[in-house]
Design a protein around this motif. Structure first.
Motif, mmCIF file in Angstrom:
data_model
loop_
_atom_site.group_PDB
_atom_site.id
_atom_site.type_symbol
_atom_site.label_atom_id
_atom_site.label_comp_id
_atom_site.label_asym_id
_atom_site.label_seq_id
_atom_site.Cartn_x
_atom_site.Cartn_y
_atom_site.Cartn_z
ATOM 1 N N SER A 1 9.906 -51.606 -2.239
ATOM 2 C CA SER A 1 10.029 -50.395 -1.437
ATOM 3 C C SER A 1 9.899 -49.207 -2.370
ATOM 4 O O SER A 1 10.261 -49.286 -3.553
ATOM 5 N N LEU A 2 9.432 -48.111 -1.828
ATOM 6 C CA LEU A 2 9.205 -46.940 -2.636
ATOM 7 C C LEU A 2 10.324 -45.933 -2.462
ATOM 8 O O LEU A 2 10.769 -45.655 -1.338
ATOM 9 N N ASN A 3 10.813 -45.437 -3.609
ATOM 10 C CA ASN A 3 11.749 -44.319 -3.587
ATOM 11 C C ASN A 3 11.347 -43.377 -4.704
ATOM 12 O O ASN A 3 10.591 -43.728 -5.613
ATOM 13 N N ALA A 4 11.891 -42.200 -4.672
ATOM 14 C CA ALA A 4 11.446 -41.149 -5.570
ATOM 15 C C ALA A 4 11.654 -41.517 -7.035
ATOM 16 O O ALA A 4 10.772 -41.300 -7.880
ATOM 17 N N ASP A 5 12.803 -42.089 -7.343
ATOM 18 C CA ASP A 5 13.082 -42.380 -8.750
ATOM 19 C C ASP A 5 12.159 -43.473 -9.286
ATOM 20 O O ASP A 5 11.603 -43.349 -10.392
ATOM 21 N N GLN A 6 12.008 -44.549 -8.531
ATOM 22 C CA GLN A 6 11.147 -45.625 -8.993
ATOM 23 C C GLN A 6 9.686 -45.171 -9.133
ATOM 24 O O GLN A 6 9.009 -45.501 -10.107
ATOM 25 N N VAL A 7 9.234 -44.418 -8.153
ATOM 26 C CA VAL A 7 7.862 -43.929 -8.206
ATOM 27 C C VAL A 7 7.674 -43.011 -9.407
ATOM 28 O O VAL A 7 6.663 -43.078 -10.130
ATOM 29 N N ALA A 8 8.648 -42.143 -9.662
ATOM 30 C CA ALA A 8 8.536 -41.209 -10.790
ATOM 31 C C ALA A 8 8.463 -41.971 -12.108
ATOM 32 O O ALA A 8 7.688 -41.617 -13.001
ATOM 33 N N ARG A 9 9.328 -43.029 -12.273
ATOM 34 C CA ARG A 9 9.290 -43.792 -13.507
ATOM 35 C C ARG A 9 7.924 -44.459 -13.699
ATOM 36 O O ARG A 9 7.341 -44.435 -14.789
ATOM 37 N N VAL A 10 7.390 -45.057 -12.635
ATOM 38 C CA VAL A 10 6.093 -45.726 -12.752
ATOM 39 C C VAL A 10 4.988 -44.717 -13.050
ATOM 40 O O VAL A 10 4.131 -44.943 -13.919
#
Length: 500
Positions: free
Chosen positions: A74-83
């Motif tokens: 699932s996508l969330n802001a923190d995970q997307v930002a790290r990637v």
């Protein structure tokens, strides 16, 4: 080609009707088409090449980012930002990552340095999350499962956008939206456009100069020819052009010179003919007037003398009639077309002419001997052939001596039918032979007038023969007298056809 200025005023030609202007405009029209192609095709080809390159690059980058993000359940802001921070987004103006509803989870333009954020906003004072949605058509299409790539060039900048769905186990869990603004490639394209414009201006200047010079040279030669035509049209038949080059205009100048040569020759012949005709007509008219005045002024003239004068007047009138008839015959030969022809036997026509001239030969004590071969047929009008035979045989009788002889021969020589008329008469000097067919020409003028000659009979023979595709020559006879030979192409009548 050289030409003198014609004496009469030249008609003014409208500017756009001049050949020089038309040639120049035609060259410019061709150049305009070439310049349009030069200024459009390379630019369009370069734009298309860059568009294709940028689309492939953006699609590849979007695919790499989507592959990295699809590993997340699932996508969330923190995970997307790290990637996204681990991925290379160099050269991209903006990167957006959204969830399935279009909510922006990552925006490269909104991202700032984490150290700056911690200094400006301590953790306990972080602002609340701002909810924003990516309301772009590309994002909407990507969330529907489509790969979208657009490129455009405007104001020296290439603007390219791409969007691709993020798919996890067959479900779209988000979308990636990329934009790129490339001013470097745009500047190169603008430089190319500017260079093409500079080259076009140089080509226009060169083409204008060359077309002006070339059209001026071409039209000046045509103008020289036109001026020469005007000069000759005014009656100066001795005017000539000096051909230059080996093109069609040079050949045209040569043909013009040959034409003026023929016109000059014809004009000289015409003037001489008019002069000779006037002289020939003047002599009998002067004799008639003199005799008539003598009768009117001498009231005591006896009847015998009056009768002699009237007889002389009749002789001069008859001579005047013969001259007029011959002039009319020559005019008819010069102007009227050949009448209806048929297959004619030359032997039969010659025999008829001899029969008509037998009383004349007997009166002059001249013997006419004729020999002919069968099959001497040709295509001609019977009246014209009779006139030829009659004139030649009559001359052979008139210009002969008492007790002389005339030899008439009709025979075949290959594909030619020949008529030979030889005599034992006064003959023709060698240097006079080329002139005997000229109009009003006489070898012995006194004897010719005494014999009733007009100097036109042989001219009529020559012109009549030529009208029917034949030829005629005059030669000295080996012993004495002269020989006239006429040749025609032989033509055999069709089987069952009529022979006149």
């Amino acid at each position: 080609m050289d030409s003198r200025t014609p004496g009469r005023s030249q008609q003014k030609i409208p500017f756009f009707s001049r050949l020089q202007v038309k040639y120049a405009m035609s060259y410019l029209a061709i150049l305009a088409v070439v310049l349009v192609l030069l200024n459009t095709y390379p630019l369009i080809a370069s734009q298309n090449l860059l568009f294709s390159s940028k689309r492939d690059s953006l699609k590849s980058q979007a695919a790499v980012m989507a592959s990295a993000l699809m590993e997340l359940e699932s996508l969330n802001a923190d995970q997307v930002a790290r990637v996204m921070n681990m991925l290379d987004s160099t050269g991209l103006s903006r990167v957006l990552v959204t969830d399935p509803s279009g909510l922006i989870l990552y925006d490269s333009q909104a991202q700032s340095d984490p150290e700056e954020d911690s200094e400006e906003n301590p953790p306990d004072t972080q602002p609340e999350q701002e909810y924003r949605y990516a309301l772009f058509q590309e994002v909407v299409l990507a969330l529907e499962g489509n790969d979208v790539v657009y490129s455009q060039y405007e104001d020296g900048c290439f603007l390219s956008t791409a969007a691709t769905p993020i798919v996890y186990r067959g479900m779209t869990i988000g979308a990636i939206y990329l934009t790129e603004e490339d001013t470097t490639q745009g500047a190169l394209l603008m430089n190319l456009q500017q260079n093409l414009r500079s080259i076009s201006l140089v080509l226009v200047a060169i083409a204008l100069t060359i077309s002006f010079l070339f059209s001026k040279v071409l039209t000046s030669r045509i103008g020289a020819l036109l001026g020469a035509i005007r000069i000759v049209g005014e009656g100066e038949y001795g005017h000539r052009l000096q051909p230059s080059g080996k093109d069609e205009l040079a050949h045209l100048a040569e043909e013009f010179n040959q034409l003026t040569d023929r016109l000059q020759t014809t004009e000289e012949i015409r003037r001489r003919f008019v002069s000779d005709a006037s002289h020939e007509l003047k002599t009998p008219l002067a004799s008639i007037r003199l005799l008539a005045d003598s009768i009117l002024q001498n009231q005591e003239m006896d009847q015998e003398t009056v009768r002699d004068f009237v007889g002389d007047i009749g002789d001069e009138a008859e001579r005047l009639t013969r001259i007029t008839e011959h002039l009319l015959a020559l005019t008819r030969l010069d102007s009227l077309p050949v009448g209806e022809t048929q297959i004619v036997d030359m032997a039969q026509v010659t025999q008829r002419a001899i029969n008509m001239l037998t009383p004349v030969a007997e009166a002059a004590d001249v013997t006419v001997e004729a020999t002919w071969k069968p099959g001497c047929t040709l295509r001609c009008t019977e009246d014209d052939l009779y006139q030829i035979c009659f004139n030649l045989i009559e001359n052979a009788i008139k210009y002969n001596f008492p007790g002389g002889r005339v030899f008439v021969t009709v025979r075949r020589d290959g594909d030619q039918v020949l008529l030979e008329v030889a005599d034992t008469g006064v003959g023709i000097p060698e240097d006079e032979l080329p002139k005997v067919f000229n109009r009003f020409y006489r070898v012995d003028k006194a004897r010719s007038r005494a014999a009733g000659g007009t100097g036109l009979g042989l001219s009529i023979v020559r012109d009549t023969v030529r009208r029917h595709g034949g030829w005629v020559t005059a030669q000295r006879r080996q012993s004495e007298g002269s020989v006239f030979t006429v040749g025609f192409p032989c033509e055999t009548p069709e089987v069952g056809g009529d022979l006149s």
